[in-house]
Design a protein around this motif. Sequence first.
Motif, PDB file in Angstrom:
ATOM      1  N   THR A  12       0.857  -1.176   0.000  1.00  0.00           N
ATOM      2  CA  THR A  12       0.000   0.000   0.000  1.00  0.00           C
ATOM      3  C   THR A  12       0.894   1.228   0.000  1.00  0.00           C
ATOM      4  OG1 THR A  12      -0.169  -0.104   2.378  1.00  0.00           O
ATOM      5  CG2 THR A  12      -1.935  -1.120   1.139  1.00  0.00           C
ATOM      6  N   LEU A  13       1.325   1.610  -1.183  1.00  0.00           N
ATOM      7  CA  LEU A  13       2.208   2.763  -1.308  1.00  0.00           C
ATOM      8  C   LEU A  13       1.382   4.033  -1.385  1.00  0.00           C
ATOM      9  CD1 LEU A  13       4.663   1.318  -3.945  1.00  0.00           C
ATOM     10  CD2 LEU A  13       4.927   1.406  -1.490  1.00  0.00           C
ATOM     11  N   MET A  14       1.850   5.056  -0.776  1.00  0.00           N
ATOM     12  CA  MET A  14       1.157   6.327  -0.801  1.00  0.00           C
ATOM     13  C   MET A  14       1.963   7.328  -1.603  1.00  0.00           C
ATOM     14  SD  MET A  14      -0.160   6.714   3.085  1.00  0.00           S
ATOM     15  CE  MET A  14       1.497   6.707   3.746  1.00  0.00           C
ATOM     16  N   ARG A  15       1.227   8.153  -2.345  1.00  0.00           N
ATOM     17  CA  ARG A  15       1.874   9.278  -2.993  1.00  0.00           C
ATOM     18  C   ARG A  15       2.300  10.211  -1.874  1.00  0.00           C
ATOM     19  NH1 ARG A  15      -0.487  10.044  -8.428  1.00  0.00           N
ATOM     20  NH2 ARG A  15      -2.079   8.479  -8.605  1.00  0.00           N
ATOM     21  N   ALA A  16       3.452  10.770  -1.996  1.00  0.00           N
ATOM     22  CA  ALA A  16       3.863  11.724  -0.969  1.00  0.00           C
ATOM     23  C   ALA A  16       4.930  12.641  -1.516  1.00  0.00           C
ATOM     24  CB  ALA A  16       4.404  11.005   0.254  1.00  0.00           C
ATOM     25  N   LEU A  17       5.035  13.728  -0.934  1.00  0.00           N
ATOM     26  CA  LEU A  17       6.110  14.659  -1.244  1.00  0.00           C
ATOM     27  C   LEU A  17       7.206  14.371  -0.233  1.00  0.00           C
ATOM     28  CD1 LEU A  17       3.899  17.818  -1.669  1.00  0.00           C
ATOM     29  CD2 LEU A  17       4.681  16.225  -3.416  1.00  0.00           C
ATOM     30  N   THR A  18       8.198  13.588  -0.648  1.00  0.00           N
ATOM     31  CA  THR A  18       9.169  13.059   0.298  1.00  0.00           C
ATOM     32  C   THR A  18       9.987  14.132   1.009  1.00  0.00           C
ATOM     33  OG1 THR A  18      10.751  12.724  -1.492  1.00  0.00           O
ATOM     34  CG2 THR A  18       9.354  10.857  -0.882  1.00  0.00           C
ATOM     35  N   VAL A  63       5.284  10.550  -9.871  1.00  0.00           N
ATOM     36  CA  VAL A  63       4.159   9.675  -9.549  1.00  0.00           C
ATOM     37  C   VAL A  63       2.828  10.361  -9.866  1.00  0.00           C
ATOM     38  CG1 VAL A  63       3.914  10.311  -7.122  1.00  0.00           C
ATOM     39  CG2 VAL A  63       3.325   8.006  -7.851  1.00  0.00           C
ATOM     40  N   PHE A  64       2.795  11.690  -9.835  1.00  0.00           N
ATOM     41  CA  PHE A  64       1.583  12.424 -10.167  1.00  0.00           C
ATOM     42  C   PHE A  64       1.304  12.416 -11.671  1.00  0.00           C
ATOM     43  CE2 PHE A  64       2.804  14.315  -6.084  1.00  0.00           C
ATOM     44  CZ  PHE A  64       1.610  14.202  -5.390  1.00  0.00           C
ATOM     45  N   GLU A  78       7.918   3.167   1.000  1.00  0.00           N
ATOM     46  CA  GLU A  78       6.528   3.368   1.411  1.00  0.00           C
ATOM     47  C   GLU A  78       5.978   4.663   0.829  1.00  0.00           C
ATOM     48  OE1 GLU A  78       3.031   2.501   3.834  1.00  0.00           O
ATOM     49  OE2 GLU A  78       4.739   1.251   3.398  1.00  0.00           O
ATOM     50  N   LEU A  79       6.774   5.719   0.835  1.00  0.00           N
ATOM     51  CA  LEU A  79       6.375   7.012   0.303  1.00  0.00           C
ATOM     52  C   LEU A  79       7.209   7.298  -0.933  1.00  0.00           C
ATOM     53  CD1 LEU A  79       6.275   8.980   3.673  1.00  0.00           C
ATOM     54  CD2 LEU A  79       4.378   7.876   2.492  1.00  0.00           C
ATOM     55  N   VAL A  80       6.554   7.630  -2.033  1.00  0.00           N
ATOM     56  CA  VAL A  80       7.287   7.845  -3.278  1.00  0.00           C
ATOM     57  C   VAL A  80       6.863   9.146  -3.942  1.00  0.00           C
ATOM     58  CG1 VAL A  80       7.622   5.387  -3.703  1.00  0.00           C
ATOM     59  CG2 VAL A  80       5.632   6.512  -4.667  1.00  0.00           C
ATOM     60  N   SER A  81       7.782   9.732  -4.686  1.00  0.00           N
ATOM     61  CA  SER A  81       7.474  10.893  -5.508  1.00  0.00           C
ATOM     62  C   SER A  81       7.775  10.587  -6.972  1.00  0.00           C
ATOM     63  CB  SER A  81       8.237  12.124  -5.045  1.00  0.00           C
ATOM     64  OG  SER A  81       9.628  11.903  -5.145  1.00  0.00           O
ATOM     65  N   GLU A  82       8.668   9.619  -7.223  1.00  0.00           N
ATOM     66  CA  GLU A  82       8.996   9.201  -8.583  1.00  0.00           C
ATOM     67  C   GLU A  82       8.985   7.676  -8.665  1.00  0.00           C
ATOM     68  OE1 GLU A  82      11.845  12.691 -10.318  1.00  0.00           O
ATOM     69  OE2 GLU A  82      12.836  10.983  -9.406  1.00  0.00           O
ATOM     70  N   VAL A  83       8.672   7.176  -9.858  1.00  0.00           N
ATOM     71  CA  VAL A  83       8.667   5.733 -10.093  1.00  0.00           C
ATOM     72  C   VAL A  83       9.430   5.435 -11.379  1.00  0.00           C
ATOM     73  CG1 VAL A  83       6.530   5.269  -8.848  1.00  0.00           C
ATOM     74  CG2 VAL A  83       6.433   5.864 -11.253  1.00  0.00           C
ATOM     75  N   PRO A  84      10.104   4.271 -11.454  1.00  0.00           N
ATOM     76  CA  PRO A  84      10.861   3.905 -12.648  1.00  0.00           C
ATOM     77  C   PRO A  84       9.941   3.326 -13.726  1.00  0.00           C
ATOM     78  CG  PRO A  84      11.174   2.265 -10.928  1.00  0.00           C
ATOM     79  CD  PRO A  84      10.296   3.336 -10.353  1.00  0.00           C
ATOM     80  N   ARG A 144      -1.866   5.865  -3.518  1.00  0.00           N
ATOM     81  CA  ARG A 144      -2.988   6.638  -3.008  1.00  0.00           C
ATOM     82  C   ARG A 144      -2.479   7.890  -2.316  1.00  0.00           C
ATOM     83  NH1 ARG A 144      -2.890   4.806   2.314  1.00  0.00           N
ATOM     84  NH2 ARG A 144      -1.867   2.811   2.528  1.00  0.00           N
ATOM     85  N   PRO A 145      -3.332   8.882  -2.204  1.00  0.00           N
ATOM     86  CA  PRO A 145      -2.895  10.124  -1.570  1.00  0.00           C
ATOM     87  C   PRO A 145      -2.551   9.932  -0.092  1.00  0.00           C
ATOM     88  CG  PRO A 145      -4.992  10.421  -2.712  1.00  0.00           C
ATOM     89  CD  PRO A 145      -4.699   8.955  -2.688  1.00  0.00           C
ATOM     90  N   SER A 146      -1.538  10.616   0.345  1.00  0.00           N
ATOM     91  CA  SER A 146      -1.246  10.716   1.773  1.00  0.00           C
ATOM     92  C   SER A 146      -1.943  11.989   2.269  1.00  0.00           C
ATOM     93  CB  SER A 146       0.256  10.833   2.015  1.00  0.00           C
ATOM     94  OG  SER A 146       0.745  12.062   1.486  1.00  0.00           O
ATOM     95  N   GLN A 147      -2.000  12.177   3.552  1.00  0.00           N
ATOM     96  CA  GLN A 147      -2.603  13.401   4.078  1.00  0.00           C
ATOM     97  C   GLN A 147      -1.840  14.624   3.580  1.00  0.00           C
ATOM     98  OE1 GLN A 147      -3.458  13.493   8.266  1.00  0.00           O
ATOM     99  NE2 GLN A 147      -4.175  15.601   8.184  1.00  0.00           N
ATOM    100  N   GLU A 148      -0.514  14.521   3.555  1.00  0.00           N
ATOM    101  CA  GLU A 148       0.307  15.644   3.107  1.00  0.00           C
ATOM    102  C   GLU A 148       0.065  15.967   1.640  1.00  0.00           C
ATOM    103  OE1 GLU A 148       1.818  13.946   6.718  1.00  0.00           O
ATOM    104  OE2 GLU A 148       1.501  12.993   4.799  1.00  0.00           O
TER     105      GLU A 148
END
Length: 178
Positions: A12-18, A63-64, A78-84, A144-148
């Motif tokens: 369960t990975l969340m989108r986040a601004l690391t 990721v966006f 767990e928190l990602v901003s970029e994906v390969p 999925r979105p994180s709170q941040e």
Amino acid sequence: MAAPASTATRRTLMRALTCLAAAAVVIPLSGCGVVRDLVGGSASQPARDETTQEFIEQGDADVFALMVGDCMNEVSEELVSEVPVVPCDQPHDEEVYFDLTLDGDEFPGEEAVQTRADEACLAQFEPFVGLAYDSSTLGFYAYRPSQESWERAEDRVVSCVIYDPAGKVTGTLAGSAR
């Protein structure tokens, strides 16, 4: 609601601004691009075909910027901003098969977002694969979105991702009935 085969295979990975915490002290943020610029990351994205919008080269993508049909390799954070990402005609671990946009101004909470993501991804699994999840050898999870990211980047998108636990695939899993 059916759940993936085991919690070990369910991610369960969340989108986040690391770098959000550090950057928030400096200036207000409106998206990942600002964070990437602040920390010196590359703003360029892998090239997409102008007609099909499919990636035609591999590289790290925001990721966006993920779209249904994008293929990528696994990330363990767990928190990602970029994906390969990779072109789907090359071996890859995962594919985005459905996007859902959540409603609301207030973050509904981690559990509510996870529940809605699981429900949506499960509901779209069989139409995409051509076989019910319970009969399939494939798995899924959701970015999925994180709170941040919800509050700072107005992130409302759940991206359902399908994968084969047996290993890399080449091409799409759409209609694979696996």
